[in-house]
Design a protein around this motif. Structure first.
Motif, short mmCIF file in Angstrom:
data_model
loop_
_atom_site.label_atom_id
_atom_site.label_comp_id
_atom_site.label_asym_id
_atom_site.label_seq_id
_atom_site.Cartn_x
_atom_site.Cartn_y
_atom_site.Cartn_z
N THR A 81 6.70 12.93 9.48
CA THR A 81 6.80 13.97 8.29
C THR A 81 6.56 14.45 7.43
O THR A 81 6.67 15.67 7.09
CB THR A 81 8.05 12.61 7.36
N LEU A 82 5.10 14.46 7.35
CA LEU A 82 3.86 15.10 6.91
C LEU A 82 3.71 16.17 7.50
O LEU A 82 3.30 17.66 6.72
CB LEU A 82 3.09 14.53 6.44
N LEU A 83 3.71 16.03 8.56
CA LEU A 83 3.48 17.68 10.02
C LEU A 83 4.43 18.37 9.18
O LEU A 83 4.08 19.42 9.31
CB LEU A 83 3.27 17.40 11.04
N LEU A 84 6.45 17.97 9.47
CA LEU A 84 6.89 18.65 8.87
C LEU A 84 6.82 18.94 8.15
O LEU A 84 7.19 20.62 7.51
CB LEU A 84 8.45 17.72 8.74
N ARG A 144 0.93 -1.09 -0.35
CA ARG A 144 0.21 -0.34 0.21
C ARG A 144 0.13 1.59 -0.32
O ARG A 144 1.48 1.61 0.67
CB ARG A 144 -0.84 -0.13 1.58
N TRP A 145 0.57 2.30 -0.41
CA TRP A 145 0.92 3.82 -0.75
C TRP A 145 1.30 4.34 0.48
O TRP A 145 2.45 5.07 0.91
CB TRP A 145 0.74 4.51 -1.44
N TRP A 146 0.01 4.26 1.43
CA TRP A 146 0.62 5.34 2.37
C TRP A 146 -0.09 4.31 4.01
O TRP A 146 -0.96 3.56 4.19
CB TRP A 146 -0.43 6.48 2.38
N SER A 147 0.62 4.51 4.95
CA SER A 147 -0.08 3.94 6.72
C SER A 147 -0.13 4.81 7.49
O SER A 147 1.34 6.15 6.93
CB SER A 147 1.14 3.10 7.07
N TRP A 148 -0.17 5.56 8.52
CA TRP A 148 -0.07 6.59 8.29
C TRP A 148 0.08 5.92 10.45
O TRP A 148 -0.05 6.26 11.40
CB TRP A 148 -1.85 6.71 10.03
N ASP A 149 1.11 5.49 10.29
CA ASP A 149 2.93 4.84 10.96
C ASP A 149 3.15 6.43 11.51
O ASP A 149 3.01 8.09 10.91
CB ASP A 149 3.87 5.02 10.28
N PRO A 150 3.22 6.43 12.45
CA PRO A 150 4.18 7.96 13.62
C PRO A 150 5.38 8.31 12.54
O PRO A 150 5.10 9.53 13.13
CB PRO A 150 4.39 7.38 14.50
N ARG A 185 2.96 1.19 17.07
CA ARG A 185 2.26 1.47 16.68
C ARG A 185 3.09 1.78 15.12
O ARG A 185 2.75 1.91 13.98
CB ARG A 185 1.45 2.33 16.67
N ALA A 186 4.38 1.74 15.14
CA ALA A 186 5.87 1.20 14.32
C ALA A 186 5.01 0.20 13.21
O ALA A 186 5.09 -0.44 13.09
CB ALA A 186 6.30 2.04 14.73
N VAL A 187 5.29 0.84 11.93
CA VAL A 187 5.57 -0.59 10.44
C VAL A 187 6.76 0.40 9.95
O VAL A 187 7.31 -0.27 9.53
CB VAL A 187 3.90 0.30 9.83
N HIS A 188 7.36 1.11 10.31
CA HIS A 188 7.65 1.47 9.58
C HIS A 188 9.51 1.43 9.82
O HIS A 188 9.89 1.11 11.27
CB HIS A 188 8.91 3.22 9.94
N PRO A 189 11.04 0.86 9.40
CA PRO A 189 11.99 0.58 9.59
C PRO A 189 12.52 0.49 10.89
O PRO A 189 12.20 2.01 10.67
CB PRO A 189 13.07 0.76 8.25
N ASP A 190 13.36 0.45 11.85
CA ASP A 190 13.92 0.58 12.56
C ASP A 190 14.59 1.94 12.00
O ASP A 190 15.57 2.05 11.36
CB ASP A 190 14.90 -0.30 13.17
N ASN A 191 15.37 2.60 13.07
CA ASN A 191 15.91 3.91 12.76
C ASN A 191 18.17 3.27 12.36
O ASN A 191 17.96 1.74 12.66
CB ASN A 191 16.41 4.47 13.92
N LEU A 192 18.64 3.01 11.86
CA LEU A 192 19.83 3.01 11.19
C LEU A 192 20.88 2.70 12.92
O LEU A 192 21.73 1.65 12.29
CB LEU A 192 20.66 3.87 10.35
N SER A 193 20.59 3.64 13.05
CA SER A 193 21.17 2.18 14.65
C SER A 193 20.80 1.22 15.42
O SER A 193 22.38 0.99 16.60
CB SER A 193 21.06 3.74 16.10
N ARG A 194 20.02 0.94 15.00
CA ARG A 194 19.98 -0.15 15.37
C ARG A 194 19.93 -1.24 14.31
O ARG A 194 19.58 -2.68 14.39
CB ARG A 194 18.36 -0.02 15.55
N GLY A 195 20.86 -1.07 13.86
CA GLY A 195 21.63 -2.38 12.84
C GLY A 195 20.52 -2.20 10.85
O GLY A 195 20.88 -3.69 10.62
N SER A 196 19.87 -0.95 10.90
CA SER A 196 18.94 -1.62 9.72
C SER A 196 19.65 -1.56 8.63
O SER A 196 19.74 -2.61 7.31
CB SER A 196 18.27 -0.28 9.83
N LEU A 197 21.06 -1.00 8.28
CA LEU A 197 22.09 -1.91 7.43
C LEU A 197 22.81 -2.63 7.07
O LEU A 197 23.31 -3.50 8.02
CB LEU A 197 23.26 -0.42 7.21
#
Length: 229
Positions: free
Chosen positions: A123-126, A112-118, A174-186
């Motif tokens: 980001t949209l608010l920013l 899906r194109w969009w999810s109201w993930d935090p 409530r987050a479905v977005h991938p974790d921050n890079l500090s958690r080893g996403s790379l």
């Protein structure tokens, strides 16, 4: 002898920035092209090398807006207000790229194109905050009162940047977005193209802000000559 205006001093960096940007972009293209393809996501995973770097460039732009506004309030020099405006416009461009590239990845990964993930919501608010900043400057005359209000608005709006970065930690359940890079996403082989992307995006921010700031300086001097003549 009068001091050289800030925009003309900044403009001296335009060519070195342009050369560095060209080299960084070339390196980024080569590294991304040769980076390993993710076994689960496939080639669409490589949008990471655009999505996250453009987010960092947007952060840098909005930080520059806040700093420019703060120095304007302190020193009451119009050139810092013009720098804040220039950076905000460039930041909105990069934030728009974040909002475009994110859904492309989401469609291929989540279906899906969009999810109201935090993270997506903040980001949209920013984006709306600094779009409002630009519209405020566009729909009102360039008065000192407008500049001071915009400076405060730009400083307060910066609070959304750390909120955006920490959204996953703050609203993890409530987050479905991938974790921050500090958690080893790379993963293996992803570090070099990612760092090249960040460098290219930050250089692009600096180069575009330099150009935009120079244009604002030219407009200000032309307006002064028109009033004087």
């Amino acid at each position: 002898m009068s001091e050289t205006p800030l925009d003309l001093r900044v403009a001296r960096w335009r060519r070195p920035l342009g050369a560095a940007l060209a080299l960084a972009t070339l390196a980024w293209g080569v590294l991304v092209g040769t980076a390993p393809v993710d076994a689960m996501q496939g080639p669409i995973q490589k949008i990471l090398y655009v999505h996250v770097p453009t987010a960092f460039a947007a952060y840098a732009a909005f930080l520059t807006t806040a700093l420019g506004g703060a120095i304007y309030l302190w020193r009451e020099q119009d050139e810092w207000d013009r720098l804040a405006l220039s950076a905000a416009e460039v930041g909105v461009v990069f934030c728009t790229l974040v909002l475009v590239t994110g859904p492309i990845w989401a469609k291929g990964t989540w279906g899906r194109w969009w999810s109201w993930d935090p993270r997506l919501t903040v980001t949209l608010l920013l984006w709306f905050i600094y779009l409002a900043y630009i519209l405020l400057r566009s729909f009102t005359e360039g008065s000192e009162r407008t500049a001071r209000f915009a400076a405060v608005f730009g400083i307060v709006g910066l609070l959304a940047v750390p909120l955006n970065y920490l959204a996953i930690d703050l609203f993890g359940g409530r987050a479905v977005h991938p974790d921050n890079l500090s958690r080893g996403s790379l993963g293996e082989g992803m570090g070099a193209p990612f760092l090249a992307g960040v460098l290219a995006a930050l250089l692009a921010f600096a180069y575009l802000t330099c150009l935009r700031f120079q244009l604002e300086g030219l407009r200000a001097r032309a307006a002064r000559r028109e009033r004087a003549g």
